[in-house]
Design a protein around this motif. Sequence first.
Motif, PDB file in Angstrom:
ATOM      1  N   LEU A 108       0.820  -1.211   0.000  1.00  0.00           N
ATOM      2  CA  LEU A 108       0.000   0.000   0.000  1.00  0.00           C
ATOM      3  C   LEU A 108       0.857   1.265   0.000  1.00  0.00           C
ATOM      4  N   GLN A 109       2.042   1.201   0.552  1.00  0.00           N
ATOM      5  CA  GLN A 109       2.966   2.326   0.408  1.00  0.00           C
ATOM      6  C   GLN A 109       3.341   2.523  -1.056  1.00  0.00           C
ATOM      7  N   LEU A 298       0.944   4.860   6.558  1.00  0.00           N
ATOM      8  CA  LEU A 298       0.209   4.975   5.305  1.00  0.00           C
ATOM      9  C   LEU A 298      -0.570   6.285   5.261  1.00  0.00           C
ATOM     10  N   PRO A 299      -0.684   6.890   4.072  1.00  0.00           N
ATOM     11  CA  PRO A 299      -1.604   8.028   3.936  1.00  0.00           C
ATOM     12  C   PRO A 299      -3.029   7.588   4.221  1.00  0.00           C
ATOM     13  N   ALA A 300      -3.893   8.563   4.501  1.00  0.00           N
ATOM     14  CA  ALA A 300      -5.274   8.254   4.898  1.00  0.00           C
ATOM     15  C   ALA A 300      -5.996   7.418   3.850  1.00  0.00           C
ATOM     16  N   ALA A 301      -5.776   7.706   2.571  1.00  0.00           N
ATOM     17  CA  ALA A 301      -6.492   6.981   1.519  1.00  0.00           C
ATOM     18  C   ALA A 301      -6.124   5.513   1.506  1.00  0.00           C
ATOM     19  N   GLN A 302      -4.838   5.213   1.673  1.00  0.00           N
ATOM     20  CA  GLN A 302      -4.408   3.815   1.641  1.00  0.00           C
ATOM     21  C   GLN A 302      -4.779   3.080   2.938  1.00  0.00           C
ATOM     22  N   LEU A 303      -4.767   3.777   4.068  1.00  0.00           N
ATOM     23  CA  LEU A 303      -5.211   3.148   5.307  1.00  0.00           C
ATOM     24  C   LEU A 303      -6.692   2.813   5.218  1.00  0.00           C
ATOM     25  N   LYS A 307      -8.564  -0.970   5.496  1.00  0.00           N
ATOM     26  CA  LYS A 307      -9.653  -1.306   6.418  1.00  0.00           C
ATOM     27  C   LYS A 307     -10.978  -1.552   5.710  1.00  0.00           C
ATOM     28  N   ARG A 308     -11.001  -1.375   4.403  1.00  0.00           N
ATOM     29  CA  ARG A 308     -12.264  -1.523   3.674  1.00  0.00           C
ATOM     30  C   ARG A 308     -12.594  -2.991   3.455  1.00  0.00           C
TER      31      ARG A 308
END
Length: 381
Positions: A108-109, A298-303, A307-308
């Motif tokens: 995700l990074q 991780l940036p908010a979008a990838q975090l 969690k999705r």
Amino acid sequence: MTTTKRRRVLAGATAALVCAGVCAGQAATAVAAPGERVSTADRATLQRSLDELTTTGAQGVQVRITEGRRQTVLRSGTADHGGERPVPREGAFRVGSITKTFVATVVLQLVAEGRVELDAPVARYLPGLLPDGDRITVRMLLQHTSGLANYTGLLPTGPEEFSTPEAFEEERYRHHEARDLVALAAAQPLDFEPGTSWSYSNTGYLVAGLLVEEVTGQSWREAVEERVVEPLHLRGTSAPGDRVTLPPPHAHGYARIGGEVVNVTRMNATIAGAAGEVVSTTADLDRFLDALLDGRLLPAAQLAEMKRTTPVSPQYGLGLVAAPLECGVTAWGHDGGIAGYTSIALSTEDTRERVVLSLSTAPDPGEFRGGNELISEVFCG
């Protein structure tokens, strides 16, 4: 790498948690900052829960509980079968599939850096690796919705699968190449059409490790070291590769093979690779989970992607599990199991309450009762 028992750890919101215990009378360490609220977890309840675990399948256990700025470290059982040495409070252990959370974080990074697309086919990065690589996406690898056969079901990976200690001895130090294990699984038909169902597959994470290597030019081990371990100063965490020993201090894990008690601590964990090879400590896993959920890796979008969950995968995100508890709290984390060790790392979404627990297995593992009570006491008490 054993998966059947371990997959029960988070199923049904830790319904059959395979964790560890605390010997009656052993001291716990706890430090509270001035003005910080006192721990709500009842020490006696934790003690009873952990003691029950050591009498129902664990040789020894260590657990780190965080509530706000307060940490409590407890232990139970012994570090050696038939011995009296206590489990080290800061002992190293094999984390098993908690490795997947490290690997997913690195992927995700790379997504955040624009070097990988989550919904791109695997064939874009690893052409020819998978017969269905043009239909399986990176997201599917991380969420176990690829349909790839689980390679650990195709060859003996746990000591209990061997009929004699000699047979286990022949295999325990063998080096395994990720591409060979992936090829073994890829030769099997897909379990289902990619993206239409969910089935836990260690194969997907071996592929994810190969993807990291292709994109970065580093091994997945080097990428985890550079991107997660070093920035967080996780001094007790490593991906050992062919190193068969654990760094001291550590407790030992056991299995009964052909009627004999066998110390299974030493092993070549390349058979687990990017799906389960990492070695760590409770302190390091606590720091890792705190930093991950706090948005420091991780940036908010990838975090948010991590969690999705989906209707197909209602509890598993991308290397991260949602564990809804009976009291209404949802804990986030992962569990892991590998020869000799079973572990779990869980946290509330705001990271205020966290539990990291590792047990070393006794020769005759049982039901590991007591884990539910421990988790409930920390998150719901």
